[in-house]
Write a protein that holds these residues in place. Structure first.
Motif, PDB file in Angstrom:
ATOM      1  N   SER A 150      -0.333  -1.762  -4.316  1.00 49.87           N
ATOM      2  CA  SER A 150      -0.574  -1.010  -3.086  1.00 49.87           C
ATOM      3  C   SER A 150       0.111   0.343  -3.126  1.00 49.87           C
ATOM      4  CB  SER A 150      -0.068  -1.804  -1.876  1.00 49.87           C
ATOM      5  OG  SER A 150      -0.879  -2.925  -1.638  1.00 49.87           O
ATOM      6  N   GLN A 151       1.329   0.365  -3.676  1.00 50.82           N
ATOM      7  CA  GLN A 151       2.058   1.628  -3.716  1.00 50.82           C
ATOM      8  C   GLN A 151       1.425   2.618  -4.689  1.00 50.82           C
ATOM      9  OE1 GLN A 151       6.615   3.191  -4.544  1.00 50.82           O
ATOM     10  NE2 GLN A 151       6.285   1.273  -3.479  1.00 50.82           N
ATOM     11  N   THR A 152       1.117   2.164  -5.911  1.00 48.80           N
ATOM     12  CA  THR A 152       0.600   3.098  -6.899  1.00 48.80           C
ATOM     13  C   THR A 152      -0.865   3.469  -6.637  1.00 48.80           C
ATOM     14  OG1 THR A 152       0.442   3.597  -9.257  1.00 48.80           O
ATOM     15  CG2 THR A 152      -0.093   1.330  -8.611  1.00 48.80           C
ATOM     16  N   PHE A 153      -1.667   2.515  -6.207  1.00 46.81           N
ATOM     17  CA  PHE A 153      -3.088   2.787  -5.980  1.00 46.81           C
ATOM     18  C   PHE A 153      -3.332   3.526  -4.670  1.00 46.81           C
ATOM     19  CE2 PHE A 153      -6.971   1.390  -3.774  1.00 46.81           C
ATOM     20  CZ  PHE A 153      -7.946   1.905  -4.618  1.00 46.81           C
ATOM     21  N   PHE A 154      -2.816   2.979  -3.575  1.00 42.93           N
ATOM     22  CA  PHE A 154      -3.172   3.516  -2.262  1.00 42.93           C
ATOM     23  C   PHE A 154      -2.217   4.617  -1.788  1.00 42.93           C
ATOM     24  CE2 PHE A 154      -3.541   2.989   2.500  1.00 42.93           C
ATOM     25  CZ  PHE A 154      -4.803   3.559   2.588  1.00 42.93           C
ATOM     26  N   LEU A 155      -0.925   4.356  -1.842  1.00 45.65           N
ATOM     27  CA  LEU A 155       0.022   5.345  -1.339  1.00 45.65           C
ATOM     28  C   LEU A 155       0.163   6.536  -2.280  1.00 45.65           C
ATOM     29  CD1 LEU A 155       0.718   2.733   0.301  1.00 45.65           C
ATOM     30  CD2 LEU A 155       3.088   3.506   0.289  1.00 45.65           C
ATOM     31  N   HIS A 156       0.249   6.249  -3.582  1.00 43.88           N
ATOM     32  CA  HIS A 156       0.547   7.303  -4.537  1.00 43.88           C
ATOM     33  C   HIS A 156      -0.704   8.053  -4.994  1.00 43.88           C
ATOM     34  CE1 HIS A 156       3.014   8.471  -8.392  1.00 43.88           C
ATOM     35  NE2 HIS A 156       2.607   9.523  -7.694  1.00 43.88           N
ATOM     36  N   ARG A 157      -1.621   7.325  -5.641  1.00 43.82           N
ATOM     37  CA  ARG A 157      -2.764   8.011  -6.240  1.00 43.82           C
ATOM     38  C   ARG A 157      -3.786   8.456  -5.196  1.00 43.82           C
ATOM     39  NH1 ARG A 157      -2.950   5.063 -12.181  1.00 43.82           N
ATOM     40  NH2 ARG A 157      -1.074   3.793 -11.836  1.00 43.82           N
TER      41      ARG A 157
END
Length: 244
Positions: A18-25
């Motif tokens: 969730s952090q790398t896909f949605f929040l970050h990228r």
């Protein structure tokens, strides 16, 4: 015991996804686009997978853009160069994040462009009630399913899972590792094959190519999140806007 270990590993990687896909990228870098309906879906998915450590996509996206604009300067929200230890950095980052989340600090318009926003959901998911509810759920699961109460020592890790992932990158990936690209900052790659941080460990690569959906760059590197991104593209959930 096996189920407890599987639960911990699942929480680690789902929260990290969730952090790398949605929040970050997505939220911070807009490496791809998605419909408003799918955006709301991933808001809820992030709340479920991050649980008590839910991070607002709006506040995260803004803060991360500030990090890229001011990396390793006094204006960087999280830099080992300006904090004595990782706990001091975490506390300063938390304060800056909360100030952005609650509109207590002015933010330049350039950092707010195309940022996802769902204020009412953020208020609920970031509330003390929501966080305590998740911590109670983690505790109950360990009390009823763990073979001994010693396993409760993992509950604090569940409780701060999102910030824990952040500090691994924001502290260690600016102090240790190797570089593929010479930059004007201290970003480094933590691993050759990043199975632990789901691609986030390729921090030096990312600082050079921030909008690329694939964080791997050199031969032999593998970003585990990228095949999922390609799969979601084929399913028409997302539409990439940057070259891989």
């Amino acid at each position: 015991m096996l189920w407890i270990l599987l639960f911990f590993v699942a929480h680690w990687y789902l929260s990290l996804f969730s952090q790398t896909f949605f929040l970050h990228r997505y939220a911070a870098h807009r490496s791809f686009t998605m419909s408003k309906g799918w955006e709301r879906f991933f808001y809820v998915f992030t709340w479920i997978t991050q649980g008590s450590s839910y991070l607002s996509p709006r506040a995260y996206g803004i803060m991360h853009r500030i990090h890229h604009a001011f990396t390793d300067t006094e204006h960087d929200p999280h830099s080992p160069a300006y904090d004595k230890n990782l706990f001091a950095m975490m506390w300063r980052t938390k304060k800056i994040f909360q100030d952005i989340l609650n509109d207590r600090t002015p933010v330049e318009d350039r950092f707010k462009k195309n940022i996802p926003e769902w204020r009412s959901f953020d208020r609920f998911a970031s509330s003390g009630f929501s966080r305590l509810l998740w911590i109670a759920a983690y505790t109950a699961l360990y009390v009823f399913l763990a073979p001994s109460l010693w396993w409760l020592i993992l509950v604090p890790l569940h409780a701060v899972m999102g910030p824990l992932h952040g500090v691994i990158i924001n502290w260690y990936a600016h102090k240790y590792g190797h570089v593929n690209f010479e930059t004007d900052n201290t970003s480094k790659n933590l691993f050759r094959i990043d199975w632990l941080m789901f691609g986030e460990g390729y921090h030096n690569n990312h600082h050079v190519h921030p909008s690329r959906p694939n964080f791997a760059s050199a031969p032999g590197e593998f970003d585990p999140c990228y095949p999922i991104i390609k799969g979601l593209h084929k399913l028409k959930v997302i539409r990439p806007v940057a070259a891989a």
